[in-house]
Design an enzyme around this catalytic site. Structure first.
Site, PDB file in Angstrom:
ATOM      1  N   GLY A  93      19.492  53.473 -18.378  1.00  0.00           N
ATOM      2  CA  GLY A  93      18.906  54.374 -17.399  1.00  0.00           C
ATOM      3  C   GLY A  93      17.521  54.877 -17.760  1.00  0.00           C
ATOM      4  O   GLY A  93      16.861  55.515 -16.930  1.00  0.00           O
ATOM      5  N   SER A 122      21.459  47.633 -17.647  1.00  0.00           N
ATOM      6  CA  SER A 122      22.535  48.443 -17.075  1.00  0.00           C
ATOM      7  C   SER A 122      23.864  47.697 -17.178  1.00  0.00           C
ATOM      8  O   SER A 122      23.913  46.510 -17.516  1.00  0.00           O
ATOM      9  CB  SER A 122      22.231  48.750 -15.611  1.00  0.00           C
ATOM     10  N   CYS A 123      24.953  48.385 -16.860  1.00  0.00           N
ATOM     11  CA  CYS A 123      26.282  47.785 -17.002  1.00  0.00           C
ATOM     12  C   CYS A 123      26.432  46.517 -16.159  1.00  0.00           C
ATOM     13  O   CYS A 123      26.858  45.475 -16.660  1.00  0.00           O
ATOM     14  CB  CYS A 123      27.357  48.800 -16.638  1.00  0.00           C
ATOM     15  N   ASN A 124      26.059  46.588 -14.879  1.00  0.00           N
ATOM     16  CA  ASN A 124      26.252  45.399 -14.041  1.00  0.00           C
ATOM     17  C   ASN A 124      25.284  44.278 -14.424  1.00  0.00           C
ATOM     18  O   ASN A 124      25.660  43.102 -14.424  1.00  0.00           O
ATOM     19  CB  ASN A 124      26.163  45.734 -12.539  1.00  0.00           C
ATOM     20  N   ARG A 151      30.362  50.641  -7.684  1.00  0.00           N
ATOM     21  CA  ARG A 151      31.075  51.913  -7.699  1.00  0.00           C
ATOM     22  C   ARG A 151      30.049  53.040  -7.606  1.00  0.00           C
ATOM     23  O   ARG A 151      28.980  52.995  -8.192  1.00  0.00           O
ATOM     24  CB  ARG A 151      31.936  52.038  -8.963  1.00  0.00           C
ATOM     25  N   GLN A 282      32.358  49.102 -15.866  1.00  0.00           N
ATOM     26  CA  GLN A 282      31.079  49.721 -16.202  1.00  0.00           C
ATOM     27  C   GLN A 282      31.125  50.676 -17.385  1.00  0.00           C
ATOM     28  O   GLN A 282      30.122  50.890 -18.055  1.00  0.00           O
ATOM     29  CB  GLN A 282      30.496  50.443 -14.980  1.00  0.00           C
TER      30      GLN A 282
END
Length: 318
Positions: A93, A122-124, A151, A282
Site C-alpha cells: 500500500g 499487493s495481495c492480488n 473483496r 489476501q
C-alpha cells in the site's frame, strides 16, 4: 518469520492493545512487543501486556524491518531506518517511490539483491504474478488481461460499513499496471470490481503466450508450483469461502493459506489464449514473498530459485 530457521524475529511494534495484540498475548508463545514511543506504554500496562521497549530500542537490535504500517506511515518510518542504517521491506500500500525496487520473489528476485528498501506487490498482484510467471517460464507470455472480483474489506473491517454493491473502477486497474512494472516484457490490462465479501479475491486471467499451452500443460505447471494449489469444483472447492473453510478445517493457523488456488474446471483455451481463474487469500498470500524480500535485501541467497526454495521449505510448502 519465526519458522525461518536462518532468521530471527526480534519483536513487533504497535501503537495500542488492539484485538490482534490481545490475541497474540493470550497465546502460548507471544513475541516481544515494542511501542512506537513510551507515551503509549501505559495502555499496554493496564492490560498486563508486557512491553520490552520503544520503537527506537528495537531499531538498534535488528538488521531489517518488515514495515506493515498503514500506507504513508511507512514512508515516514523510512527516515528512521535511514538514520539507523537499516534495510526495510514495505507493504504494497505504500507508494512505489518509497523503495529502491518493486519486488516479487519469483518474477524479479534479482532486482532486490542487496537493495536497502524493497516494496512488495499487493495481495492480488502477488498471487496472479505467481501464476503468470509460472506460465511465462515455460511458454513465454506476451499479454495478460485480468479481471479482479475483489473483496471489499478484510474480516473485522467494520468501518467499511454494511454493503450490498458491486462497484467498478476505470480500466486499467493498478494491479495490471503493477504486473508490467514487475514483468516489463508483458503487456497487461484489466478490470476491477469490488464486492461485499471478506474472504479472498477471485481473479480471471487471459494469457497470450509465445508457445502454445494446452489446458493439461497449464495444469501440470500449476500443480508443480509450490505456491499454487489446483482445486476442483466437483470436490467442493466452489467458492472463496470454501477455500477459507478448507484452510480452517485443515488446522491452518488463522485459517491462513499461503497458496493461491487455481480452479481446475476453469482452466480453458480461448482460441490460442489460455484462460483460467484463481482465488487469492489476501490475508496471507504475501507472507512468502515478504520473506523472499528479506533474503534478497540481505543477499542471503543471490539466486532466486535458492531463495524461494528456502522460504518454501521453512513454511512447509515444498
Amino acid at each position: 518469520m519465526a519458522k525461518q530457521e536462518d532468521m530471527e524475529l526480534i519483536g513487533i511494534v504497535d501503537i495500542a492493545p488492539t484485538l490482534s495484540i490481545r490475541a497474540l498475548y493470550d497465546s502460548p508463545n507471544p513475541y516481544d512487543l515494542y511501542v512506537v514511543d513510551d507515551s503509549m506504554k501505559g495502555a499496554f500496562d493496564s492490560e498486563n501486556i508486557p512491553v520490552r521497549g520503544s520503537f527506537d530500542d528495537l531499531l538498534s537490535k535488528v538488521d531489517i524491518m518488515l514495515d506493515a504500517a498503514p500506507g504513508g506511515i511507512g514512508a515516514k518510518n523510512k527516515k528512521l531506518y535511514k538514520a539507523k542504517g537499516l534495510k526495510a521491506i514495505f507493504q504494497g500500500g505504500e507508494k512505489n517511490e518509497v523503495a529502491d525496487a518493486f519486488f516479487h520473489g519469483y518474477a524479479n528476485y534479482s532486482k532486490g539483491i542487496g537493495k536497502d528498501y524493497l516494496k512488495l506487490t499487493s495481495c492480488n498482484t502477488t498471487g496472479f504474478i505467481r501464476a503468470v510467471d509460472c506460465i511465462d517460464r515455460a511458454a513465454g507470455v506476451e499479454k495478460v488481461v485480468v479481471t479482479i472480483l475483489r473483496r471489499v474489506a478484510d474480516p473485522g473491517d467494520t468501518h467499511r460499513g454494511l454493503v450490498d454493491v458491486a462497484m467498478v473502477e476505470p480500466v486499467p486497474n493498478h494491479q495490471a499496471v503493477d504486473l508490467m512494472l514487475i514483468m516489463p516484457h508483458i503487456k497487461a490490462t484489466g478490470a476491477l470490481i469490488h464486492l461485499p465479501i471478506t474472504h479472498g479475491h477471485i481473479i480471471t486471467l487471459v494469457l497470450t503466450t509465445k508457445k502454445s499451452v494446452s489446458t493439461n500443460m497449464a495444469l501440470e505447471l500449476f500443480e508443480a508450483h509450490p505456491r499454487i494449489k489446483v482445486v476442483e469444483i466437483a470436490k467442493g472447492f466452489n467458492s472463496n469461502t470454501a477455500l477459507f473453510k478448507y484452510a480452517r478445517d485443515k488446522g491452518n493457523k488463522r485459517a491462513d493459506m499461503y497458496e493461491i488456488a487455481v480452479f481446475k474446471e476453469m482452466v480453458a483455451k480461448s482460441g490460442d489464449d489460455l484462460f483460467f481463474t484463481i482465488n487469492i487469500p489476501q490475508e496471507a498470500v504475501v507472507i512468502p514473498e515478504s520473506i523472499d524480500a528479506i533474503r534478497a535485501a540481505l543477499s542471503m541467497q543471490t539466486g532466486g530459485d535458492d531463495a524461494v526454495s528456502a522460504t518454501n521449505k521453512y513454511l512447509g510448502m515444498e
